[in-house]
Write a protein that holds these residues in place. Structure first.
Motif, PDB file in Angstrom:
ATOM      1  N   THR A   3      10.819   9.254  10.582  1.00 23.26           N
ATOM      2  CA  THR A   3      11.129   9.193  12.001  1.00 23.26           C
ATOM      3  C   THR A   3      10.720  10.491  12.697  1.00 23.26           C
ATOM      4  N   LYS A  18      13.895  -0.602   7.694  1.00 24.13           N
ATOM      5  CA  LYS A  18      14.783   0.316   6.983  1.00 24.13           C
ATOM      6  C   LYS A  18      14.811  -0.001   5.487  1.00 24.13           C
ATOM      7  N   THR A  19      14.762  -1.278   5.164  1.00 21.87           N
ATOM      8  CA  THR A  19      14.776  -1.669   3.753  1.00 21.87           C
ATOM      9  C   THR A  19      13.514  -1.208   3.043  1.00 21.87           C
ATOM     10  N   PRO A  62      13.437   3.847   3.537  1.00 20.02           N
ATOM     11  CA  PRO A  62      14.701   4.510   3.904  1.00 20.02           C
ATOM     12  C   PRO A  62      14.511   5.832   4.626  1.00 20.02           C
ATOM     13  N   GLN A  99      17.969   4.923  11.364  1.00 19.06           N
ATOM     14  CA  GLN A  99      18.443   3.920  12.316  1.00 19.06           C
ATOM     15  C   GLN A  99      18.959   4.622  13.576  1.00 19.06           C
TER      16      GLN A  99
END
Length: 514
Positions: free
Chosen positions: A180, A502-503, A506, A510
């Protein structure tokens, strides 16, 4: 022999499926880039196939369950009420109205996958252009600028919808390197990319048929830069008056380029609207040449009403009561509505159209509510979309039409400039009221409050309302039931990162509140 397949590493890491674009599946890679023309076609031209779409989740606008629906049904502008057995769809549209979406929301997942798909294709194209620059050394720098600008625009949609997102600029990325990136950092990347490349772009008009039809030009880049400057406080978390001044400067450039308001509001949305002096960027539509579709009229109109025009209707989308109030269509106001209500909505009795009970089909705008299942107006509640004029020669049930889908237009430029002036303590009166005078509406004082209303009046159904509400600090659901979402922390101003992303990785964080 190695065959060319658009399988992009970054998209595999970010989505549950890879990209395998079948139209080029059997083209040997060395043949796909053998000449300057093939190089252009397979690196630049092919990217524009994705601006629109023909199935759910595709395109910036035109289809359903994608980017446009997040911007529209996540706002207070429009809704898809439950009509008995119609339009419940597992609670999907009620989630949009209530702002109760979660990481498994289908529309959220579709939008993420689509936006990153195009970014991955842009990355692939840029690498191929750099590898084959020797084929067209005079043209390739222009093509690279165009693709980099297109990629930046798609990243703009991503940060607008999702906030912090992975920033990927290569197809050769390991999963451990995908993480991210803060929204403000991606924002700066977008601005830098557009600024670095905008003068390398062609300065032709993008909405006129020809070699630059529907392509990224200087004007398209300038429009996006104006938007980025105006929304900078949202994207960076810092209020900076310099950004508002830059917004004004980019708006001035667009006016100097010769864009102007069309004489009539609806000229921008009629079939064969390529003559509009107001439209800046469109999704080209031609029922005989392109596969791009326009689903919005079909989705909104009553079955019998659509049949009157020779196509099918899904009897769904309509205006919220809040939108009716802004337009002045309320009993308290004696229905003295803004003139643009006539252009943007079908409402009340539809001449020559008989409903399924044998009477004159009559829409009841103020009867709209989230669940109409027990309402006597289950089929007729709500004012319906009328933004685009009916194409009498439409195909495919009304979805293949010759009205180009308008993404950016000059009326928005005037309203952006007026807003930037007001935020700087200057007078935006003339800019705002140029738009109102075109609609033959009485002039009004130009304040942030009147500007927010004016943007809904002028730009309804064009996919801007959610962004506007967030920028004005007014973003929240209209729903006030006992299970209403607590939005006091502002978490719903961005959508959740899709659960499958996300799965798969990781490292991607979120968003808060989800």
């Amino acid at each position: 022999m190695k065959h060319l397949k658009y399988i992009a590493i970054s998209t595999i890491l970010l989505c549950s499926c890879s990209l395998d674009e079948s139209p080029q599946d059997q083209i040997p890679e060395e043949a796909a880039y053998a000449t300057p023309l093939l190089l252009y076609q397979n690196t630049v031209a092919t990217l524009y196939n994705y601006l629109g779409g023909h199935s759910d989740g595709e395109g910036l606008q035109g289809t359903c369950r994608g980017v446009y629906d997040l911007q529209t049904f996540g706002s207070d502008e429009a809704m898809l009420p439950t009509r008995g057995i119609d339009w419940y769809d597992g609670g999907l549209w009620q989630q949009m109205y209530k702002h109760s979406w979660d990481p498994g929301n289908e529309i959220v997942g579709n939008s993420w996958k689509y936006l990153y798909k195009v970014i991955a294709l842009c990355n692939n194209s840029l690498e191929k252009l750099q590898q084959h620059v020797y084929l067209a050394p005079q043209d390739v720098p222009d093509w690279i600028a165009e693709v980099r600008s297109l990629r930046a625009i798609y990243y703009w949609y991503l940060i607008d919808l999702f906030g912090d997102v992975p920033l990927i600029t290569s197809t050769n990325v390991s999963i451990n390197a995908v993480h991210t990136t803060p929204r403000a950092e991606v924002y700066q990347f977008i601005v830098d990319e557009l600024m670095a490349n905008r003068l390398q772009l062609c300065n032709n008009v993008s909405v006129v048929p020809g070699i630059y039809y529907g392509r990224i030009t200087q004007s398209v880049s300038n429009f996006v830069l104006a938007k980025l400057m105006l929304n900078a406080p949202v994207y960076t978390g810092t209020v900076n008056d310099t950004c508002y001044q830059k917004c004004i400067e980019f708006c001035n450039i667009l006016e100097d380029r010769g864009y102007e308001l069309s004489a009539d509001y609806d000229d921008n949305f009629v079939p064969h609207n390529q003559d509009s002096k107001e439209n800046i960027f469109v999704i080209p539509m031609d029922k005989d040449l392109y596969t791009n579709e326009q689903h919005y009229l079909v989705r909104s109109l009553h079955y019998r009403h659509a049949n009157l025009f020779g196509f099918s209707g899904d009897n769904g989308t309509c205006a919220t009561r809040h939108t009716l109030k802004v337009y002045g269509y309320t009993s308290e106001n004696d229905y003295k509505y803004d003139n643009r209500f006539l252009y943007n909505f079908y409402f009340e009795a539809q001449e020559g159209c008989i409903d399924r009970a044998g009477g004159l089909l009559t829409y009841v705008p103020e009867a709209v509510e989230l669940d109409l299942s027990n309402s006597p107006f289950i089929e007729t509640a709500g004012a319906r979309m009328r933004k685009y004029s009916i194409d009498p020669l439409c195909n495919y049930g009304g979805k293949l039409i010759d009205n180009d889908i308008v993404l950016f237009r000059f009326a928005d430029v005037l309203l952006m400039r007026a807003e930037a002036k007001v935020r700087l303590g200057q007078d935006g009166y003339e800019d705002m009221n140029r738009v109102r005078r075109r609609a033959e509406m009485q002039e009004r004082p130009c304040t942030l409050e009147t500007l927010l209303d004016e943007r809904l009046l002028e730009l309804c159904w064009e996919g801007w309302r959610r962004q506007d509400l967030i920028r004005f600090g007014c973003y929240r659901s209209l729903y006030d039931g006992p299970d209403a979402v607590d939005e006091s922390d502002g978490h719903t101003t961005v959508y959740p990162i899709p659960g499958n992303v996300k799965t798969l990785n990781p490292n991607i964080l979120q968003n808060k509140g989800y």
